[in-house]
Design a protein around this motif. Structure first.
Motif, PDB file in Angstrom:
ATOM      1  N   UNK A 166       1.224  -1.194   0.317  1.00 44.31           N
ATOM      2  CA  UNK A 166      -0.201   0.153   0.312  1.00 44.31           C
ATOM      3  C   UNK A 166       0.771   1.231  -0.178  1.00 44.31           C
ATOM      4  N   UNK A 167       2.040   1.165   0.110  1.00 43.98           N
ATOM      5  CA  UNK A 167       2.939   2.270   0.735  1.00 43.98           C
ATOM      6  C   UNK A 167       3.369   2.677  -0.373  1.00 43.98           C
ATOM      7  N   UNK A 168       3.781   1.462  -1.479  1.00 50.77           N
ATOM      8  CA  UNK A 168       4.241   1.956  -3.096  1.00 50.77           C
ATOM      9  C   UNK A 168       3.020   1.927  -3.807  1.00 50.77           C
ATOM     10  N   UNK A 169       3.074   3.765  -4.184  1.00 49.38           N
ATOM     11  CA  UNK A 169       1.746   3.881  -4.799  1.00 49.38           C
ATOM     12  C   UNK A 169       2.493   5.878  -4.779  1.00 49.38           C
ATOM     13  N   UNK A 170       1.740   5.703  -6.163  1.00 52.25           N
ATOM     14  CA  UNK A 170       2.432   7.456  -6.791  1.00 52.25           C
ATOM     15  C   UNK A 170       2.155   8.037  -5.663  1.00 52.25           C
ATOM     16  N   UNK A 171       1.284   7.983  -4.636  1.00 54.04           N
ATOM     17  CA  UNK A 171       1.091   9.819  -3.653  1.00 54.04           C
ATOM     18  C   UNK A 171       2.205   9.990  -2.621  1.00 54.04           C
ATOM     19  N   UNK A 172       3.282   7.997  -2.557  1.00 50.84           N
ATOM     20  CA  UNK A 172       4.538   7.984  -1.259  1.00 50.84           C
ATOM     21  C   UNK A 172       5.485   8.282  -2.563  1.00 50.84           C
ATOM     22  N   UNK A 173       5.545   8.536  -3.938  1.00 53.12           N
ATOM     23  CA  UNK A 173       7.173   8.366  -4.398  1.00 53.12           C
ATOM     24  C   UNK A 173       7.313   9.591  -4.453  1.00 53.12           C
ATOM     25  N   UNK A 174       8.522  10.104  -5.153  1.00 52.91           N
ATOM     26  CA  UNK A 174       8.723  11.199  -5.217  1.00 52.91           C
ATOM     27  C   UNK A 174       7.786  12.484  -6.742  1.00 52.91           C
ATOM     28  N   UNK A 175       7.190  11.040  -7.058  1.00 53.61           N
ATOM     29  CA  UNK A 175       6.696  11.940  -8.621  1.00 53.61           C
ATOM     30  C   UNK A 175       5.448  12.774  -7.741  1.00 53.61           C
ATOM     31  N   UNK A 176       4.786  12.460  -7.155  1.00 50.42           N
ATOM     32  CA  UNK A 176       3.896  12.860  -6.486  1.00 50.42           C
ATOM     33  C   UNK A 176       2.117  12.957  -7.307  1.00 50.42           C
TER      34      UNK A 176
END
Length: 592
Positions: free
Chosen positions: A292-302
């Motif tokens: 659940x942590x490996x998503x766009x929101x938690x990435x550097x891209x945001x």
């Protein structure tokens, strides 16, 4: 939860093969494990038993064949599998862990903090020594009372941080073999001290090493420490997921599938292709990190647009901006480049979709098997039980089970539990090789074969000193009186003294050296009639059959079928509900 003995504990029973597979799949789904790791944590011969806690909460406990608690559920209708300490020692990184200095136990304080823990999330608890940067094996399992964000931003400086469910040396742990804890391991990375920590750096460095006798009470505030992925690492993980999709399904997708909206592309060809086991792809992170942590929101891209534009810059795909005055507000993927060098050189891994597909196939296969069993309506259950007899009576008296050895038949799980409790109470586990048991005088007396006094056998017999636990259990069973119980649908259960013999399917050469198949021993299984079976096999095997009394004065009938028909006979018996364990095939003709 287990600080007091269980109020009720029913008789344990081995899980059927299909139920064990379902339990293993629940473990794989809940903890993102490989099939090999799940087999280690849900072994063959695993047992289940229903219980009630001292607070009258119902639950189900899953035990290893040796009686060690491995998993449990608590609460009516709850199916959340919670690992026991014995399971955590086998795989310490199964849960995110929290650490606390030994000197503050049992009044625990927050020392380390991870931002990725949610309220209600399962965690394990360890001891931490700041001097050598070592972590103990997991010593307790609990649920977060607060999220780590609430603690870190200062909203909660005091109070409960974790509700402890199960600890080392509580009454649940005492049910098992009670081995010594594994050795301490190096702590890889520290988080910043949390607000409200009452332990200073000087105090920690001057503290003694962790105690080996810890009693962590229920509902105790505890410390936290966990390695997690950074936003840049999550971005790398999503990039690898895109490469995985490009090298597999997207490379075979027809051009007519495009254009495709960004949200559809992301949900269909990025998220499902994330690695099922992130640490195997990005070893700098933690095996316990949630997908659940490996998503766009938690990435550097945001944002999804930023992620797709970075892929477009690498020439992995092509995009089209949304029309200025149209209703569509997101970018559109117009094509992909599956021949890109990064895609060609990509090393494939096991994805979330692979795990889900495998689980779905297994569930469908098990559903079909269950439907077949219900359709046949003929499932024979065989239970092997034993009663203390002759030399084993004295051993059961030492167990303290006077009523059991006089009145009750014990199954294998109960005997193992009694024997393990005796071994633990007498401290008979070999300190050098813990798989071996040091034999005391009573155990030697129970399992030693009889020999006439003064005979050569008695003179040459070497004294028994130790033995493997499983071998010791078998030796004890040999000194007990075997019984068996057979249950068949529509029939009254039959309990008889003696060991149950399997149905024998023997292939022999008869007159003219023609092979024939001889079936005997069907009567104890209740669902089979010799005449009916002979008629059915005559049609299935397209050959002559006959029924006659067994030779040698053995009670019962035997069915003779022309030809080598072991496969047809075995399939017929299993269709009638006879477990394969109770079908013995012997070929006396030799190989040709």
């Amino acid at each position: 939860m287990f600080k007091k003995p269980l109020s009720t504990l029913k008789t344990s029973a081995p899980l059927r093969g299909s139920d064990r597979k379902k339990l293993r799949q629940r473990v794989i789904s809940a903890y993102s494990l490989s099939l090999e790791d799940a087999d280690h944590l849900v072994p063959d011969g695993i047992l289940s038993v229903k219980f009630n806690t001292h607070l009258n909460e119902p639950g189900i406990l899953y035990l290893s064949p040796d009686g060690d608690p491995l998993w449990f559920t608590v609460g009516k209708g709850s199916d959340a599998l919670i690992p026991a300490i014995y399971t955590m020692w086998k795989r310490p990184k199964l849960l995110p862990f929290l650490s606390t200095p030994a000197e503050v136990i049992p009044v625990l304080v927050v020392v380390h903090l991870s931002p990725s823990l949610n309220e209600g999330q399962l965690v394990s608890i360890t001891q931490y020594t700041r001097e050598n940067h070592l972590l103990s094996p997991p010593l307790a399992v609990g649920r977060m009372a607060l999220s780590s964000d609430q603690i870190q931003d200062g909203r909660q400086e005091k109070g409960k941080a974790v509700y402890v469910l199960h600890t080392w040396k509580d009454h649940l742990w005492d049910m098992g073999s009670k081995p010594d804890p594994p050795e301490f391991a190096p702590f890889l990375e520290e988080s910043a001290p949390a607000p409200g920590s009452s332990l200073s750096q000087d105090d920690a460095e001057a503290s003694p090493p962790p105690s080996e006798d810890i009693d962590v009470p229920d509902e105790t505030p505890i410390a936290t420490a966990r390695v997690s992925y950074t936003p840049s690492e999550i971005s790398t993980m999503l990039h690898e997921s895109l490469l995985q999709a490009l090298s597999t399904v997207l490379s075979e997708l027809p051009s007519s599938s495009f254009p495709m909206s960004a949200s559809v592309f992301y949900s269909t060809y990025v998220l499902p292709y994330r690695p099922a086991f992130p640490n195997s792809v990005f070893p700098n992170g933690s095996e316990t990190s949630s997908l659940q942590e490996i998503t766009i929101k938690t990435s550097a891209h945001k944002s999804l647009t930023a992620f797709l534009k970075s892929a477009e810059k690498e020439l992995l795909l092509t995009l089209r901006a949304p029309p200025k005055h149209g209703q569509q507000s997101e970018v559109v993927v117009t094509g992909v480049n599956a021949s890109h060098p990064s895609v060609v050189g990509h090393k494939r891994f096991v994805t979330v979709k692979d795990i889900e597909t495998t689980a779905a196939k297994k569930a469908l296969r098990e559903e079909r098997l269950n439907e077949a069993e219900e359709k046949n309506g003929q499932v024979v259950e065989v239970k092997e039980v034993w009663r203390p007899h002759l030399k084993s009576v004295e051993l059961f008296e030492a167990f303290g089970e006077r009523q059991i050895y006089l009145l009750t038949l014990c199954d294998l799980a109960e005997i193992r539990t009694l024997l393990n409790n005796y071994i633990t109470s007498k401290s008979l586990v070999n300190l050098r090789e813990q798989s071996y048991i040091n034999l005391d005088e009573l155990l030697v007396k129970t399992i030693s074969p009889k020999a006439k006094k003064g005979s050569a056998a008695e003179a040459s017999a070497a004294p028994l000193e130790f033995m493997k636990r499983e071998e010791l259990t078998k030796k004890v069973l040999e000194q007990m009186q075997p019984w068996h119980e057979v249950k068949a649908p529509g029939k009254d259960p039959v309990l008889k003294k003696g060991a149950l013999k399997p149905i024998q399917v023997a292939i022999k050469l008869r007159q003219g050296r023609r092979p024939s198949t001889l079936i005997s021993g069907i009567e104890p299984f209740l669902v089979l009639s010799a005449d009916e079976m002979a008629e059915d096999l005559r049609k299935i095997c397209a050959g002559a059959t006959s029924v006659s009394p067994r030779v040698g004065g053995i009670p019962g009938l035997e069915i003779l079928v022309q030809g080598k028909q072991s496969k047809n006979v075995s399939d017929y018996l299993t269709d009638k509900g006879i477990p394969k364990k109770w079908i013995e095939i012997i070929d006396f003709t030799g190989k040709k």
